[in-house]
Every structure is written in C-alpha cells, then in structure tokens.
Scaffold this active site. Sequence first.
Site, PDB file in Angstrom:
ATOM      1  N   VAL A  56       0.809  -1.226   0.000  1.00  0.00           N
ATOM      2  CA  VAL A  56       0.000   0.000   0.000  1.00  0.00           C
ATOM      3  C   VAL A  56       0.841   1.276   0.000  1.00  0.00           C
ATOM      4  O   VAL A  56       0.296   2.361  -0.149  1.00  0.00           O
ATOM      5  CB  VAL A  56      -0.962   0.040   1.213  1.00  0.00           C
ATOM      6  CG1 VAL A  56      -2.016  -1.031   1.089  1.00  0.00           C
ATOM      7  CG2 VAL A  56      -0.201  -0.088   2.525  1.00  0.00           C
ATOM      8  N   TYR A  57       2.152   1.180   0.171  1.00  0.00           N
ATOM      9  CA  TYR A  57       2.973   2.393   0.155  1.00  0.00           C
ATOM     10  C   TYR A  57       2.921   3.018  -1.238  1.00  0.00           C
ATOM     11  O   TYR A  57       3.320   2.410  -2.227  1.00  0.00           O
ATOM     12  CB  TYR A  57       4.428   2.086   0.515  1.00  0.00           C
ATOM     13  CG  TYR A  57       4.657   1.670   1.953  1.00  0.00           C
ATOM     14  CD1 TYR A  57       3.645   1.743   2.911  1.00  0.00           C
ATOM     15  CD2 TYR A  57       5.897   1.196   2.362  1.00  0.00           C
ATOM     16  CE1 TYR A  57       3.869   1.357   4.219  1.00  0.00           C
ATOM     17  CE2 TYR A  57       6.131   0.811   3.676  1.00  0.00           C
ATOM     18  CZ  TYR A  57       5.102   0.890   4.599  1.00  0.00           C
ATOM     19  OH  TYR A  57       5.332   0.506   5.901  1.00  0.00           O
ATOM     20  N   ALA A  58       2.431   4.260  -1.277  1.00  0.00           N
ATOM     21  CA  ALA A  58       2.298   5.005  -2.540  1.00  0.00           C
ATOM     22  C   ALA A  58       1.525   4.195  -3.577  1.00  0.00           C
ATOM     23  O   ALA A  58       1.810   4.248  -4.770  1.00  0.00           O
ATOM     24  CB  ALA A  58       3.661   5.397  -3.085  1.00  0.00           C
ATOM     25  N   GLU A  59       0.547   3.417  -3.095  1.00  0.00           N
ATOM     26  CA  GLU A  59      -0.330   2.620  -3.961  1.00  0.00           C
ATOM     27  C   GLU A  59       0.461   1.678  -4.866  1.00  0.00           C
ATOM     28  O   GLU A  59       0.094   1.448  -6.019  1.00  0.00           O
ATOM     29  CB  GLU A  59      -1.219   3.544  -4.791  1.00  0.00           C
ATOM     30  CG  GLU A  59      -2.136   4.413  -3.939  1.00  0.00           C
ATOM     31  CD  GLU A  59      -2.969   5.366  -4.766  1.00  0.00           C
ATOM     32  OE1 GLU A  59      -2.497   5.769  -5.862  1.00  0.00           O
ATOM     33  OE2 GLU A  59      -4.082   5.699  -4.340  1.00  0.00           O
TER      34      GLU A  59
END
Length: 279
Positions: A56-59
Amino acid sequence: MKYRPIGNSGLITSNLTLGTMIFGEQLGRSTSEKDAIEMINYYLEMGGNHIDTANVYAEGRSEEIIGKALQGNRKKTIISTKVRFSMSSDVNAEGLSRTHIIQSVEDSLTRLKTDYIDMLYLHSFDPITPIEETLRVLEHLIDSGKVRYIGVSNFKAWQVMKAQGLTKYLNTNPFISAQYQYSLVKRDVEYEFFDLLESEGLGLLAWGPLGGGFLSGKYSKATPTSGRISMTSEDTEESWERRNNDKNWKIMGAIDALTLKYNATHSQIAIAYGFYREK
C-alpha cells in the site's frame, strides 16, 4: 554496518533497515523515483542488505521503485513487504483471507520484479478471517517458494501470542519478526512486547526511531508550528500535535546534553537508543 539474525531464524539482517514508505508518493512529503534509487544504491554500498516496503505504500509505487533499483542486486538483498489493506474497490481485496493474500503476493512479486519475497508481514490483525486460514495460506506460499519468512505488524500482544501459538498447533512455519513503532517518544512496546517477542522467538524490527522527525534536532518550541513536522496530519501518531508536549521536550533536553557529551547528532543519539535496548 553490523549484522544479526532475525528472531529465531538463520536470516541475517544489517542492523539498519531502509524504510521506503514515502518512495513514489505523489502528494505532500515524498521521495522521487530518482532520489529513491540513489538512496537504495548508497544504502547497499554502505553494507545495508534489508529494504522494507508494503504493497500500500504510494499505492504500489514504492514496490515498483525497489524492483527497478534492485536489478542485479536482488540476491544480496532482503525484501520485506506487507499484506492486509485494500488496493482496490473489490470487497475481497482486503484482509488476511486466502483470496486476498495470494493475489496480493502475486501483485507484489510483479511490482518488485522478483519471484520471491524474503519477509512477508501481516500488516495488521484481521478480525474477520480465521487466523487458521491465514496461517495455512502463508504455509502454502512458503512451500511454493514465493515467501521465505513471515512476520507480524501492529498486532496486539494477545494476537501475536495466539498466532504464534497456533503455528505450533498447526505445525506451520512460525513468525520470526515483528514491526512496531519504537523511539524515545513512543515506548509502548517496552511494557509487554519485549518479553513476549523474546519468549516466542520474534525479532523486533522497529520503525519511526526519530519520532516522525521530532527527534532529529530540527525543531524547537520557539519554531513556528507551520511546517515543523511535514510527516502527517493531526489524527496520526506522528503528528506535531501529539509530539509537542512537555514530556517530549524534556526528552529533547536530555538528547541535547548527550549530543554535546558525545559530539554526535540528535539523530545518532535517538537511533543509538534503539540499538542499546535491543541488546
């Protein structure tokens, strides 16, 4: 750089892990792809071997940048990523179900340009999915070679104990690591987790050792509030509103004295505290 095994395992990590939460973020505080790749290369040159990210980091862009940067260095590097939170509007694209974990791992492997994940963390507890289902799919992924080790993050103490206990009951691979926020201004894990993790063979991989930037030495009570901690909004743990209190300023006063005594930076003192407590 120093090295040590993670928990009750033979996996050897450098004592500094490179966190990549803001690699590729589009808004607010961020690290561009160019700068991120330069940071990764420098970290590897200095002897670091462990890069931490999450789907989920920066999608997903954080994983993509890491995949691009590690071409040619993949076998020398431990990659940690996570699964739990939603990456789409699909109702099954969330949680720790068999469906979501398998799909998330496949997607992470694609973004990371690799065929295995060294460490897969459960990003937080899932109250809906039976933990037995989660453990069995993790075992399947380990058996398939797509995941090598597993860890937990943001679980409550009883949830860690239940999960680790069930690995013994089900005869599946145990968790070897746990990620929690830990710094001079965030010390909750000292009350219960240290003994638990040591007893159950999990290594603590702490994040946020600078308290969201508060412990870096850049800020003071006299500094205008705007732009002090560019990290997060008011409702998050690392926001300025939560850090700006008398107790934390007393801690900063003690760090000020230690920087003079040891001719060190505030960041060095803050990080050294975590190393000391790990021994």
